[in-house]
Design a protein around this motif. Structure first.
Motif, mmCIF file in Angstrom:
data_model
loop_
_atom_site.group_PDB
_atom_site.id
_atom_site.type_symbol
_atom_site.label_atom_id
_atom_site.label_comp_id
_atom_site.label_asym_id
_atom_site.label_seq_id
_atom_site.Cartn_x
_atom_site.Cartn_y
_atom_site.Cartn_z
ATOM 1 N N GLN A 81 0.930 -1.341 -0.007
ATOM 2 C CA GLN A 81 0.001 0.038 0.033
ATOM 3 C C GLN A 81 0.951 1.212 0.043
ATOM 4 O O GLN A 81 0.651 2.105 -1.066
ATOM 5 N N CYS A 129 2.586 1.736 -3.395
ATOM 6 C CA CYS A 129 1.609 2.200 -4.378
ATOM 7 C C CYS A 129 1.154 3.713 -4.253
ATOM 8 O O CYS A 129 1.094 4.262 -5.400
ATOM 9 N N GLU A 130 1.378 4.130 -3.027
ATOM 10 C CA GLU A 130 0.837 5.548 -2.902
ATOM 11 C C GLU A 130 2.154 6.469 -3.576
ATOM 12 O O GLU A 130 1.752 7.471 -3.604
ATOM 13 N N LEU A 174 3.725 5.669 -6.494
ATOM 14 C CA LEU A 174 3.493 5.546 -7.771
ATOM 15 C C LEU A 174 2.593 6.726 -8.426
ATOM 16 O O LEU A 174 1.659 7.181 -7.878
ATOM 17 N N ASP A 234 -0.289 8.153 -11.079
ATOM 18 C CA ASP A 234 -1.635 7.364 -11.241
ATOM 19 C C ASP A 234 -1.382 6.479 -12.358
ATOM 20 O O ASP A 234 -2.242 5.439 -12.202
ATOM 21 N N THR A 281 0.935 4.769 -13.689
ATOM 22 C CA THR A 281 1.947 3.289 -13.477
ATOM 23 C C THR A 281 0.890 2.706 -12.225
ATOM 24 O O THR A 281 0.818 1.480 -12.541
ATOM 25 N N ARG A 282 0.079 3.080 -11.523
ATOM 26 C CA ARG A 282 -0.668 2.441 -10.483
ATOM 27 C C ARG A 282 -1.644 1.776 -11.222
ATOM 28 O O ARG A 282 -2.052 0.616 -10.832
ATOM 29 N N CYS A 335 -3.524 -2.874 -6.487
ATOM 30 C CA CYS A 335 -2.057 -2.600 -6.731
ATOM 31 C C CYS A 335 -1.277 -2.927 -5.597
ATOM 32 O O CYS A 335 -0.122 -3.302 -5.603
ATOM 33 N N ARG A 371 6.620 11.293 -7.968
ATOM 34 C CA ARG A 371 6.140 10.064 -7.874
ATOM 35 C C ARG A 371 6.807 9.176 -8.860
ATOM 36 O O ARG A 371 7.144 9.448 -10.082
#
Length: 134
Positions: A50, A53-54, A56, A58, A60-61, A68, A113
């Motif tokens: 988690q 993913c935060e 990354l 948008d 790429t996520r 994710c 990001r």
């Protein structure tokens, strides 16, 4: 000193100051870029999908799907290491090279990001990345 020499000295000084200020602008972004990649690699090492993913961007996520956190945890990405990496910032894009990984970033309204991670250079063509956006 002649007027021509004085004029040339002024031009060299102005160009030097301009380049120096441009370098300072890029340098001021290196720390946040390294902070983002360090946090990402630590999240991977901790198994915290988690948190990874935060960090990354948008696009790429989205490539990792609706889950994710589990998707990124299942990827073979290098985690935290004592190697802090070497960052290069060019405008709104950055690259951080580690001994075992290369990470690409973009500056977003939310800060730096990650756009691609787990990247290795190829003899021909672009980097091959484990995780990347479209």
């Amino acid at each position: 000193m002649t007027d021509l020499q004085r004029g040339a000295s002024g031009i060299v000084l102005a160009v030097g100051l301009t380049l120096g200020l441009a370098a300072c602008g890029a340098q001021s972004e290196v720390s946040p870029v390294l902070d983002t990649t360090t946090s990402f690699r630590q999240a991977i090492a901790d198994g915290d999908g988690q948190a990874a993913c935060e960090l990354l961007n948008d696009a790429t996520r989205v490539t990792l799907g609706s889950d994710c956190a589990n998707a990124i945890a299942s990827e073979d990405l290098p985690g935290a290491a004592s190697d802090t990496g070497t960052a290069e910032v060019q405008g709104r894009m950055a690259i951080v090279q580690f001994n075992d990984d290369t990470i690409f970033l973009a500056k977003t309204p939310d800060g730096w990001r990650i756009t691609a991670a787990g990247c290795v250079p190829q003899t021909e063509g672009p980097y091959q990345c484990t995780v990347e956006g479209p």
